[in-house]
Design a protein around this motif. Structure first.
Motif, PDB file in Angstrom:
ATOM      1  N   ILE B 140      18.497 107.739 -10.709  1.00 15.71           N
ATOM      2  CA  ILE B 140      17.131 107.216 -10.609  1.00 15.71           C
ATOM      3  C   ILE B 140      17.125 105.944  -9.776  1.00 15.71           C
ATOM      4  N   TYR B 143      17.390 107.032  -6.183  1.00 19.91           N
ATOM      5  CA  TYR B 143      16.155 107.644  -5.661  1.00 19.91           C
ATOM      6  C   TYR B 143      15.234 106.553  -5.141  1.00 19.91           C
ATOM      7  N   ILE B 144      15.086 105.484  -5.952  1.00 20.42           N
ATOM      8  CA  ILE B 144      14.170 104.416  -5.543  1.00 20.42           C
ATOM      9  C   ILE B 144      14.712 103.714  -4.305  1.00 20.42           C
ATOM     10  N   SER B 158      12.588 110.828   2.685  1.00 25.32           N
ATOM     11  CA  SER B 158      13.979 110.943   2.247  1.00 25.32           C
ATOM     12  C   SER B 158      14.068 110.764   0.733  1.00 25.32           C
ATOM     13  N   ALA B 159      13.246 109.839   0.184  1.00 31.86           N
ATOM     14  CA  ALA B 159      13.292 109.627  -1.260  1.00 31.86           C
ATOM     15  C   ALA B 159      12.813 110.865  -2.011  1.00 31.86           C
ATOM     16  N   ILE B 160      11.749 111.500  -1.523  1.00 35.11           N
ATOM     17  CA  ILE B 160      11.211 112.649  -2.268  1.00 35.11           C
ATOM     18  C   ILE B 160      12.186 113.817  -2.202  1.00 35.11           C
ATOM     19  N   PHE B 163      14.923 112.956  -4.570  1.00 40.32           N
ATOM     20  CA  PHE B 163      14.459 113.020  -5.952  1.00 40.32           C
ATOM     21  C   PHE B 163      14.328 114.461  -6.426  1.00 40.32           C
TER      22      PHE B 163
END
Lengths: 104, 508
Positions: B140, B143-144, B158-160, B163
């Protein structure tokens, strides 16, 4: 008394629906929901197994696991939805087919 | 066991937690326009303290704490030291790349510290519940961090991707744990092996193991579960990529080793071929994919897939040599990868000004220091002698050949040959004299944190390449904490394996 196999089969079906939806659906929120479905399918397995082992050797750590999975799922939801909002602000879309700036 | 000892077993984790909380507390009370770089120094000192605490843990006797959930042994301490070191260097690199007015700077450093807690717990957890929570804490946070430049177009994407695919993998990992629990009645890694011996539901355990391997293979970006890697690395801020391509992977590899060798030794014949195939595909697809990349970060992403493959070669060897080679390779890979991303994040900056390989033309003329460091790390990634990469590859393939896995070693060696091409493309670009017409490559002066980070990575890579004995010995001690490995090799089992065995039998 419902046999444990029924629970496990239901859990496997729910998990498969989650995997299928993850692969087929194009809206990011729906994909996110399918992940939640997968996690909850696993929870069902944990509870069923915990009940089974509780009768055999009074070991039911699976139930404890479920609580932690719920907590983690909530944390993931908080972060995931924040990321989805950031994405929507930057790109004005939630369709995965349009989130394709970077490709092989 | 007395109370203070219990706390000492998770001392690095506690230090990282306090650091992160402290940063989160100080950040909001600072004036809005204040320079937040001191928060970065706080993270650096926290990581340094955690590194010292990890080294101190070597002096603790092996044992478990907190109802047998956390275990300190040579294996977990080895990875504690590695991960704390990676976090230290990454915090320095991030400190160099950011500006005083970068958005949410405090949170960046706090998340690095919190992520480290998760990674450390993964390596020392012997209860799958703790391993799962550690995996989630580290995931987590990363991801952030991957989406930290949230105003740009690429970073949230890229984060999505990270995630969604990461959570997908987590669900598989979790289902694997559930099935293992169903078959053996326990979620404690050390008890699973005994549970397996008496179980009536072996097929369920086999499926569970397969799901666990799938979940972890996602996390270490081994093929065929690697597709997220290039996209995530391209969009994430460079200083963060250096971190997330090494530390979470090292932790995931440690978990995989522990689960494979401590929980499922009886199922060797099942997981060995699986890992064999994953290793072969990872090496091949990683290197072939890297060949056609123009973007340096994407190229390094594919190269990290290939390196995950090399590491998995050592997994399949089923001996203390193999596990020692895998642990050693994890160190060598982590150091050189963090190092090259330090160079990239300084040259390209937090905003990623340089992306393509051509952009790096003349880097060595602009800044001989950066160019030289980059060349050194690239040579190490290729595996030239006198660098950590050489001995890493050498031990991995030597142990594979020793165990009779000639074909896997041949595939690996061919792949190392292919890898030379794309690494050399970057190297020649950096040492090409730029044309007079081309825009001047503007490289900022190297700051003190960057110099420190480069000094640490270069010196450790050199030590690994010239005098690897001590670290190899640490890796071997780590490997021999697994009962199955120390009993298989009686001559090597002089002392190190014994304490953990005794500890196992004394457990309530």
């Amino acid at each position: 008394m419902v046999p444990i196999a029924y629970y496990l089969i239901l859990s496997a079906i729910l998990f498969s629906i989650g995997v299928g939806a993850f692969l087929i659906k194009r809206n990011i929120i729906t994909i996110f929901m399918s992940i939640e479905l997968m996690l909850n399918a696993v929870n069902l397995s944990f509870v069923a197994f915990a009940n089974y082992w509780n009768q055999i050797n009074h070991q039911f750590s699976g139930q404890i696991f479920v609580f932690f999975v719920m907590v983690v799922a909530a944390a993931e939801a908080a972060v995931g939805l924040a990321i989805i909002i950031a994405l929507f602000r930057a790109r004005k879309t939630l369709n995965v087919d349009q989130v394709d700036l970077m490709k092989l | 066991m007395n109370g203070s000892m219990t706390v000492l077993r998770i001392l690095p984790e506690i230090i990282f937690t306090i650091t992160g909380v402290l940063i989160m507390l100080v950040d909001p009370v600072m004036p809005r326009e204040a320079n937040r770089k001191p928060l970065g120094w706080l993270a650096v000192f926290g990581a340094l303290a955690a590194l010292v605490a990890s080294l101190y843990q070597y002096s603790l006797p092996d044992g478990t704490a907190y109802f047998g959930v956390v275990q300190t042994d040579a294996f977990s301490v080895f990875f504690h030291v590695l991960i704390s070191g990676i976090i230290l260097v990454s915090a320095l690199v991030a400190l160099d790349a950011v500006h005083p007015d970068t958005e949410n700077l405090g949170e960046l450093f706090a998340l690095i510290s919190f992520g480290a807690v998760g990674m450390l717990l993964m390596t020392s957890g012997v209860e799958l519940l703790l391993v799962f929570i550690g995996l989630e804490i580290s995931s987590i946070s990363t991801y952030i961090l991957a989406g930290f430049r949230r105003k740009t177009a690429k970073s949230p994407e890229s984060a999505i991707k990270y995630f969604l695919l990461g959570s997908f993998a987590t669900a598989f990992f979790l289902y694997g744990i559930a099935l293992t629990y169903g078959a053996t009645g326990t979620t404690r890694i050390t008890d699973i092996a005994t549970g397996l011996a008496t179980t009536h539901d072996l097929p369920i355990a086999v499926v569970g193991l397969a799901f666990i391997i799938i979940g972890l293979a996602f996390k270490v970006s081994a093929a065929p579960f690697h597709l997220w890697t290039p996209d995530v690395y391209e969009g994430a801020p460079s200083p963060i990529v250096g971190l997330m391509s090494t530390a979470p992977k090292a932790a995931a590899f440690a978990v995989l080793l522990r689960i494979a060798y401590e929980a499922f030794p009886q199922l060797q014949s099942h997981w060995m071929p699986l890992l064999w195939i994953i290793a072969a595909i990872s090496m091949t697809l990683g290197n072939l994919g890297a060949l056609r990349q123009k973007n340096v970060k994407r190229m390094l992403a594919y190269s990290s897939i290939a390196h995950a493959g090399y590491l998995l070669v050592a997994f399949t060897v089923l001996s203390a040599d193999g596990v020692a080679a895998a642990s050693f390779y994890a160190v060598a890979y982590a150091v050189m990868n963090v190092g090259i991303f330090a160079v990239i994040s300084h040259a390209g900056g937090y905003e990623d000004r340089l992306t393509l390989i051509e952009d790096y033309k003349g880097l060595a003329y602009r800044s001989p220091l950066l160019g030289g460091a980059m060349a050194f790390f690239l040579l190490s990634l290729i595996g030239i002698p006198f660098t950590g990469g050489f001995f890493g590859k050498f031990y991995v393939f030597a142990s594979a050949i020793h165990a009779g896995m000639i074909w896997l070693a041949i595939i690996g060696l061919i792949n190392s040959g292919i890898a030379v091409f794309y690494y050399l493309r970057v190297l020649t670009a950096a040492y090409t004299k730029p044309l007079d017409t081309s825009p001047v490559l503007n490289v900022p002066r190297a700051s003190f944190p960057l110099l420190l980070a480069l000094f640490l990575t270069v010196s450790v890579t050199l030590i690994l390449g010239i005098a690897p004995d001590r670290i190899l010995k640490g890796a071997r001690n780590a490997a021999e904490t697994f009962p199955i490995l120390s009993s298989q090799q009686p001559p090597l089992n002089a002392t190190p394996g014994a304490p953990s065995m005794a500890e196992l039998s004394h457990k309530p």
